[in-house]
Design a protein around this motif. Structure first.
Motif, short mmCIF file in Angstrom:
data_model
loop_
_atom_site.label_atom_id
_atom_site.label_comp_id
_atom_site.label_asym_id
_atom_site.label_seq_id
_atom_site.Cartn_x
_atom_site.Cartn_y
_atom_site.Cartn_z
N PHE A 176 62.99 -122.32 29.95
CA PHE A 176 63.63 -123.61 30.22
C PHE A 176 62.61 -124.74 30.25
N ASP A 177 61.40 -124.45 30.74
CA ASP A 177 60.41 -125.52 30.85
C ASP A 177 59.13 -125.22 30.08
N ASN A 178 58.97 -123.99 29.59
CA ASN A 178 57.74 -123.63 28.88
C ASN A 178 58.08 -122.58 27.83
N LEU A 179 58.64 -123.02 26.73
CA LEU A 179 59.13 -122.10 25.70
C LEU A 179 58.00 -121.29 25.08
N SER A 180 56.86 -121.91 24.85
CA SER A 180 55.75 -121.21 24.20
C SER A 180 55.24 -120.05 25.06
N THR A 181 55.15 -120.26 26.37
CA THR A 181 54.72 -119.19 27.26
C THR A 181 55.74 -118.05 27.27
N ALA A 182 57.03 -118.39 27.24
CA ALA A 182 58.07 -117.37 27.22
C ALA A 182 58.00 -116.53 25.94
N ILE A 183 57.79 -117.19 24.80
CA ILE A 183 57.69 -116.46 23.53
C ILE A 183 56.46 -115.57 23.52
N LEU A 184 55.33 -116.11 23.98
CA LEU A 184 54.09 -115.32 24.03
C LEU A 184 54.26 -114.09 24.90
N LEU A 185 54.83 -114.26 26.08
CA LEU A 185 55.01 -113.14 27.00
C LEU A 185 55.96 -112.10 26.44
N PHE A 186 57.04 -112.56 25.80
CA PHE A 186 58.00 -111.62 25.22
C PHE A 186 57.35 -110.80 24.10
N VAL A 187 56.57 -111.46 23.25
CA VAL A 187 55.92 -110.75 22.14
C VAL A 187 54.95 -109.70 22.66
N VAL A 188 54.16 -110.04 23.68
CA VAL A 188 53.20 -109.09 24.23
C VAL A 188 53.93 -107.89 24.85
N CYS A 189 54.98 -108.15 25.61
CA CYS A 189 55.75 -107.05 26.22
C CYS A 189 56.41 -106.19 25.15
N TYR A 190 56.90 -106.82 24.08
CA TYR A 190 57.52 -106.07 22.99
C TYR A 190 56.49 -105.17 22.30
N LEU A 191 55.30 -105.71 22.04
CA LEU A 191 54.24 -104.91 21.43
C LEU A 191 53.81 -103.77 22.35
N LEU A 192 53.80 -104.05 23.64
CA LEU A 192 53.42 -103.01 24.61
C LEU A 192 54.44 -101.88 24.59
N MET A 193 55.71 -102.22 24.47
CA MET A 193 56.75 -101.18 24.35
C MET A 193 56.59 -100.39 23.05
N PHE A 194 56.24 -101.09 21.97
CA PHE A 194 56.02 -100.41 20.70
C PHE A 194 54.85 -99.43 20.80
N ILE A 195 53.75 -99.89 21.43
CA ILE A 195 52.60 -99.02 21.62
C ILE A 195 52.95 -97.87 22.56
N GLY A 196 53.82 -98.14 23.54
CA GLY A 196 54.24 -97.13 24.50
C GLY A 196 55.25 -96.14 23.96
N LYS A 197 55.48 -96.15 22.65
CA LYS A 197 56.33 -95.17 21.97
C LYS A 197 57.79 -95.22 22.41
N VAL A 198 58.26 -96.44 22.69
CA VAL A 198 59.71 -96.62 22.88
C VAL A 198 60.39 -96.39 21.54
#
Length: 452
Positions: A176-198
């Motif tokens: 709502f107030d910091n879209l770039s931070t939200a996108i960055l955090l989502f991408v990192v968590c998504y990559l972490l799930m990919f590495i974590g063999k989800v």
């Protein structure tokens, strides 16, 4: 006589150096490459922030105030690293409770937050200002790493729902107030799930849903009337519209309009001027001219000032430091045996390096302006301390997460002890062992006598 004195002096100097090295190694534990990257980034930060804060110095009429503030946070960050890297990684599972507290702070920020540079991202407590989004980032990454480490094939579906649910909630509130931070955090968590063999199917569904939502979001930005973005909950939508339009339409401009500095392209234009002034070796620290014109020269656009003062060569060195951090983080994670510290290291290295790459890409006009600071180099308070916490987590997971190295060291130590015992020709050890056995026999006899 003189040669004897020289030898004694050299030996004393060597002993002093060895003592200092042992003290240093006892305090600064963990991977030396990570420590080296941290020290290099800190030195660059002190030099460039001191140079780039000229506008703050002018407003405050205090030459040393801004740099002393920044140096204080860096020193505090060193204390954070020294504290965290002595904590065993298993205690970082409690970051889930920090995440719950940060979610509450994120919800309260629009109502009780402090506005800085037109954005309500900070909360003040007793004179101290904190940024809840930074706390939410590190706690969410720790929580995702912990949940990934608990997958056993039977609870994967439940854990995935928790992981993706927490990620959506946190990133949604931040957006709502910091879209770039939200996108960055989502991408990192998504990559972490990919590495974590989800499972790939689950990640593919999430990716399709995100792409669909992004398309709808961009379409709404195109059709929303300008009057709606003047105030209220859609106030940030106007900023997003301008950034996307300015970035996408710059190739369609005429030569005259392209080189004309306006309110819309003011930051990007002065960043380009700073980069062009740098050349190969730069104008050297303290000689920047664009620091007086470029908004947020000490934060969002500090990389442009680095290139202006240190040149193309200095910019490449800074880029390589973050690349080394990412690669070294992967190497450390690879040798760690436990899953939880492995994912902690990867998540911390990814968030730091990706944020740095985004900041650099903005400075050279590869992507729209995002407002992401350069980790550890940009001037900041909460962001500096949280960045240091990431370094501490990497060092802690490296120290306490690898059991193979400890087992090998223990085996080698046992072999050395056994060899020393076998090669020992002196009979004193045998006499000591015999005396110990005799003492034990006497004690047993006395115990039996007392029983009788």
């Amino acid at each position: 006589m003189d040669s004897t004195m020289e030898i004694s002096e050299l030996s004393s100097v060597k002993e002093t150096e060895e003592r200092q090295d042992s003290i240093f190694s006892k305090i600064f534990k963990g991977d030396k490459v990570i420590w080296t990257v941290f020290i290099c980034l800190s030195v660059i930060s002190l030099i460039e922030v001191f140079s780039a804060t000229s506008t703050i110095v002018y407003r405050q009429q205090n030459l040393w105030g801004p740099i002393l503030r920044h140096a204080t946070f860096l020193i505090g960050g060193v204390g954070v690293i020294l504290f965290i890297h002595n904590i065993p990684y298993r205690y970082f599972s409690s970051l889930i409770f920090v995440l719950l507290a940060s979610i509450v702070l994120l919800i309260l920020t629009p109502f009780i937050g402090t506005t800085v540079n037109g954005a309500e991202r900070w909360i003040s407590f007793f004179g101290f200002t904190i940024q809840p989004s930074e706390i939410a980032k590190i706690s969410l990454i720790g929580t995702i790493a912990f949940l990934l480490s608990k997958q056993n094939g039977e609870n994967d579906a439940v854990l995935f729902k928790w992981m993706i649910g927490l990620t959506i909630v946190v990133c949604g509130i931040i957006a709502f107030d910091n879209l770039s931070t939200a996108i960055l955090l989502f991408v990192v968590c998504y990559l972490l799930m990919f590495i974590g063999k989800v499972k790939f199917v689950r990640l593919a569904k999430v990716a399709l849903a995100v792409i669909g939502l992004a398309a709808v979001f961009v379409f709404l930005l195109k059709v929303i009337p300008e009057d709606w973005t003047q105030k209220g909950i859609l106030s940030r939508a106007g900023t997003w519209q301008n950034r996307i339009e300015n970035f996408s339409n710059h190739k369609e401009e005429t030569e005259e309009s392209y080189f004309t500095i306006t309110d819309e392209n003011y930051q990007v234009a002065h960043a380009k001027i700073a980069i062009s002034n740098g050349g190969l070796l730069g104008k050297f620290p303290g000689n920047s001219t664009e620091r007086d014109f470029l908004p947020q020269a000490y934060s969002d656009f500090i990389y442009a000032i680095i290139i202006e003062e240190l040149g193309f060569l200095g910019g490449v060195i800074v880029l390589l430091l973050y690349v080394i951090l990412l690669i070294r983080g992967g190497m450390i994670a690879r040798k760690v045996d436990k899953l939880f510290p492995k994912y902690l290291i990867l998540g911390s290295a990814l968030i730091l390096s990706f944020q740095a790459f985004i900041n650099m890409a903005v400075a050279v006009n590869l992507i729209p302006v995002t407002g992401q600071p350069l980790p550890l180099i940009s001037r900041g308070g909460t962001s500096t301390l949280i960045t240091c916490a990431y370094f501490g987590i990497i060092l802690s997971a490296d120290r306490f997460g690898s059991t193979k190295k400890k087992e090998e060291d223990a085996v080698s130590q046992n072999d050395e002890d056994n060899n020393a015992n076998e090669n020992d020709s002196d009979g004193t050890d045998v006499e000591v062992k015999n005396s110990d056995k005799s003492l034990e026999l006497e004690e047993k006899v006395e115990f039996e006598i007392i029983r009788l």
